[in-house]
Design an enzyme around this catalytic site. Structure first.
Site, PDB file in Angstrom:
ATOM      1  N   GLU B 204       0.917  -1.239   0.017  1.00 41.89           N
ATOM      2  CA  GLU B 204       0.086  -0.198   0.062  1.00 41.89           C
ATOM      3  C   GLU B 204       0.876   1.268  -0.118  1.00 41.89           C
ATOM      4  OE1 GLU B 204      -0.881  -2.674   2.000  1.00 41.89           O
ATOM      5  OE2 GLU B 204      -2.714  -3.124   1.517  1.00 41.89           O
ATOM      6  N   HIS B 273      -9.814  -4.388  11.232  1.00 43.43           N
ATOM      7  CA  HIS B 273     -10.377  -4.386   9.991  1.00 43.43           C
ATOM      8  C   HIS B 273     -11.735  -3.624  10.167  1.00 43.43           C
ATOM      9  CE1 HIS B 273      -7.315  -7.136   8.822  1.00 43.43           C
ATOM     10  NE2 HIS B 273      -7.950  -7.244   7.564  1.00 43.43           N
TER      11      HIS B 273
END
Lengths: 374, 471
Positions: B204, B273
């Site tokens: 990322e 998450h």
């Protein structure tokens, strides 16, 4: 009851092989896993002699950077430049030699020791110096400062204050070249300190995977701020840092502008040939501290003096060649005088140009729709 | 005792799927682990494996059946020694939550089975009601409306913009050959090829920087994060490289990049998450932050985001992906960034929310109406720049304000709104502003705790009662 197992989500389009796939199996890429890595550790090319014109040009370009930085140091001492100011003195041959082989449209990006890179790409010393003093005529209207300047016209993409960030960004610039299918490359400069940042390797991986046209130029000036390479880096041969990604690299004498140019020439040819990225480790040395506020107590005066002597100093070496080649002392002095004139003019401008209008506080945060040039 | 084979869930948020194919016929012997059927969702195709040994006694749900609820019985397995007579009483009538009889999966209680049928109960959001016609002033009267999922709307927006502008491309993990981890990029590779739909490694930080660099060079990247939780690795580029460049460059250079992906709590995926980043990104000058609720807004705003010359954080929601809304059938449906939408007009109290928070606001407004309280519901749609004018106009009418979001309470979006409203409309307020947010805890995994950690309709109703001084 039943259990489930996810399988291929959908039909795979294995026939697709766009830019995300290797297009050729060049010498670098043909290696099999058990093959050695010798093909990735390259010898630098023979140093080609410079013509008098080339030496003369290199001398001017390097001297411009040196005198600019000296002046910046003086202005900083007088309180006219604030914040951080990282001088490039000692490393001038690197950017000067690389710039000699670039062509129109090739991009340059670096971190915060960036004044030399800007001048090398042809940015106006007045605009750079005025940015250092935080004036409205600066490249960023006084809002960026020493570490943040950009020029679309000169294809200079900053000027970045976060160590290592420019490596991912430069890889993106190269991605754009590849996407457009043009013949340009991106020179992505970073130091031995940044070479230990994680995103550097994320970028290496993608650049190699996608054969992006990028030259990674590691300016190894021996110190990551105050920490010597041997104290910060498990592998100090930075030219080998791309081996895991099948990126070839070479170690170059970054104090000799001819060696830099020769290596850059070979690298540019390799990269433009669609072979993907390459690494140039430039062995260089900064004479000053990390920034103006760094007294550089971590190294001895003898070490610094040795690099600054006539045999090592990149500018002195060219000057000696010019004189050996028949240029008169007067002619050399004339160049020096001319450069001083340019720098004094820049310093003059940077001190007299007004500060930005207070209304500039609120501008350039967002672009209006449609105002963005392609 | 026969064994019921039930429709499996592919993910915690899956509620139904299609039974694509039976690979076994009635009378076939089945070993544990054998693939007996294929099912598909809008996200993926999967194989159903037998967990038990036996003979396929009865197929309850034929192949080709669509929208089969998770945990409903799809077939019956005969155990050794059993014959068809054992099937009597079994079948579709025993449908629904796995019955206690079928509970032979080793410790799975009926309650747990219920939990599976309505995955993460706390996350079952109220069904959307049709927005009022006035809520889409950009749409000409008489425009045909098409029921579209948020997922499809996002995909359509990207595809349309990619057709219009060669500079636009998508990059991210699994966006191309896998067709998107959440299938938002489904079909894009086929149409646009690998040059413009780029699978990245799982990096990322690196690919966010590559995207910003490409934007600086004049391309229009859409950078997909598999979820915004993973964008934490990349936040330096989102903020330091993308958001600040234009200012630092004195306008010389910008980075027109769209960072998009699911944001906020999904279901039963725990703390790392499940986080809403609306407040985080809304803090940063130079960024625009969009968080749509409906499919029409998702489409119109994503198209606007791709065209916008500024860096955009576009926060989607996994739970909303599968929800359908009316989307106007127009050649080029683009919505203005920075304009709130009045979802429902009312006079007694203003409810302000955005993204999935709208599901609580809408449901609460419905229930309040039954109690005789007429709530106005505003969907911010864009968090930055924020359309405070619309909120303040509403407060001037209703004199009461409740904000609703799933993010953490401290320095929340609602707190900012409350601050602005008390400064700009203090004299109009008849009660303190109440901001409802997620609880001040990392998201727990357990279903009951997860439900407690998120806002709920009851909280909204209680808050409205408090500010309207009802009982």
């Amino acid at each position: 009851m039943a259990t489930s197992r996810e399988t291929a989500a959908n039909k795979r389009s294995s026939s697709k092989s766009g830019p995300a796939r290797r297009t050729s199996g060049g010498a670098k890429k043909a290696a099999t896993p058990d093959q050695g890595q010798s093909d990735l550790i390259r010898k630098p090319p023979e140093i080609a002699k410079f013509t008098t014109e080339e030496d003369s040009q290199a001398y001017r370009d390097m001297l411009l950077i040196r005198r600019f930085e000296e002046k910046a140091g003086q202005l900083y001492g007088r309180g006219l430049i604030g914040g951080f100011c990282h001088l490039y003195i000692g490393q001038e041959a690197v950017v000067t030699g690389v710039q000699m082989v670039l062509k129109e449209g090739d991009q340059v990006i670096t971190a915060y020791r960036d004044h030399g890179h800007m001048l090398a790409t042809g940015m106006d010393p007045k605009g750079v110096m005025a940015e250092l003093t935080g004036r409205r005529g600066g490249y960023s209207k006084g809002k960026g400062g020493s570490m943040h300047m950009f020029s679309r016209d000169k294809h200079f993409y900053g000027g970045h204050g976060i160590v290592g960030a420019q490596v991912s960004l430069g890889t993106g610039l190269a991605f754009a070249n590849r996407y457009r299918g043009n013949d340009n490359l991106c020179c992505t400069y970073f130091g031995d300190g940044a070479a230990n940042q994680g995103q550097v390797y994320e970028s290496f991986n993608m650049a190699s995977l996608w054969d992006l046209p990028v030259i990674y130029i590691i300016e190894n000036n021996q110190y990551a701020m105050g920490t010597s390479v041997t104290r910060s880096s498990a592998e100090t041969h930075f030219n080998q840092r791309g081996v895991s990604f099948r990126i070839p690299g070479m170690e170059v004498d970054g104090m000799d502008v001819r060696a830099v140019k020769a290596a850059a020439e070979e690298a540019a040819e390799f990269v433009r040939g669609g072979n993907g990225p390459i690494i140039l480790e430039m062995k260089t040395y900064r004479y000053r501290g990390h920034s103006m506020s760094d007294p550089a107590k971590y190294r001895s005066k003898e070490e610094v003096d040795k690099m600054k002597d006539r045999e090592h100093d990149p500018i002195e070496r060219v000057k000696a060649r010019l004189i050996d080649g028949g240029m008169s002392e007067e002619d050399v002095k004339a160049i020096d005088k001319e450069i001083r004139g340019v720098i004094n003019e820049a310093a003059e401008f940077a001190q007299n140009d007004p500060e930005p209008d207070p209304s500039e506080l609120w501008t350039d945060i967002y672009a209006e729709d449609g105002s963005e040039a392609a | 005792m026969t064994i019921e084979i039930t429709m499996p869930a592919l993910s915690p948020t899956m509620e139904e799927g299609n039974l694509a194919k039976w690979l076994k016929a009635v009378g076939d012997k089945i070993e544990p682990g054998e693939v007996i059927a294929e099912i598909e969702t809008d996200k993926a195709t999967m194989e159903v494996e037998a967990a038990d040994e036996g003979t396929l006694g009865k197929i309850v749900v034929d192949e080709g059946t669509e929208n089969v609820k998770v945990n409903s019985v799809i077939a019956i397995l005969l155990e050794e020694g059993e014959d068809d007579s054992a099937l009597e009483g079994a079948g579709p009538s025993a449908n629904g939550a796995a019955s206690a009889d079928a509970d032979d999966t080793g410790g799975k209680t009926e309650a747990a089975s219920d939990e599976r049928e309505t995955p993460a109960e706390g996350k079952v959001h109220p069904e959307p009601k049709k927005p009022e016609p006035s809520s889409l002033p950009e749409v000409p009267e008489g425009t045909e409306m098409v029921q579209t999922t948020v997922r499809e709307a996002l995909r359509d927006a990207m595809a349309e913009e990619m057709r219009n502008d060669d500079r636009v491309f998508v990059m991210g993990e699994e966006v191309a050959e896998y067709q998107g981890a959440y299938k938002v990029t489904q079909g894009l590779l086929d149409e646009f090829g690998a040059r413009r739909v780029v699978d990245t490694p799982i990096t990322e930080h690196g690919f966010a920087g590559v995207g910003v660099g490409a934007a600086m060079a004049g391309l229009r990247p859409i950078v997909e994060f598999m979820t915004f939780n993973f964008a934490m690795q990349a936040i330096d580029h989102i903020i330091n490289s993308a958001a600040k460049t234009r200012y630092m460059a004195g306008g010389e250079m910008g980075s027109p990049v769209v960072f998009r992906g699911p944001n906020g709590a999904a279901a039963r995926v725990a703390a790392q998450h499940s986080q809403d980043y609306a407040a985080w990104y809304s803090h940063v000058p130079g960024l625009k932050v969009i968080q749509p609720y409906s499919a029409a807004d998702a489409k119109g705003l994503l198209k606007a985001a791709i065209r916008d010359p500024n860096p955009i954080v576009f926060l989607e929601n996994e739970i909303l992906y599968g929800q359908s809304f009316d989307v106007p059938k127009m050649d080029d449906f683009v919505l203005p960034i920075g304009k709130a939408r009045i979802h429902r007009s009312g006079k007694d109290v203003t409810l302000v929310s955005f993204g999935i928070g709208m599901t609580y606001a809408i449901k609460a407004a419905d229930e309040l109406a039954e109690m005789g309280i007429d709530a106005e519901v505003i969907d911010l749609r864009t968090i930055r720049p924020m359309d405070l004018d619309t909120v303040i106009e509403s407060v001037k009418k209703t004199n009461r304000l409740i904000t609703i979001e799933e993010g953490f309470p401290q320095s929340s979006v609602g707190d900012y709104i409350a601050n602005q409203v008390q400064r700009r409309a203090f004299d109009y307020l008849d009660a303190p502003v109440i901001s409802i947010a997620g609880k001040d805890v990392p998201m727990p995994y357990a279903a009951n705790l997860e439900k407690l950690a998120l806002p709920n309709v009851g909280e909204v109703i209680e808050a409205v009662k408090a500010v309207t001084y009802k009982d």
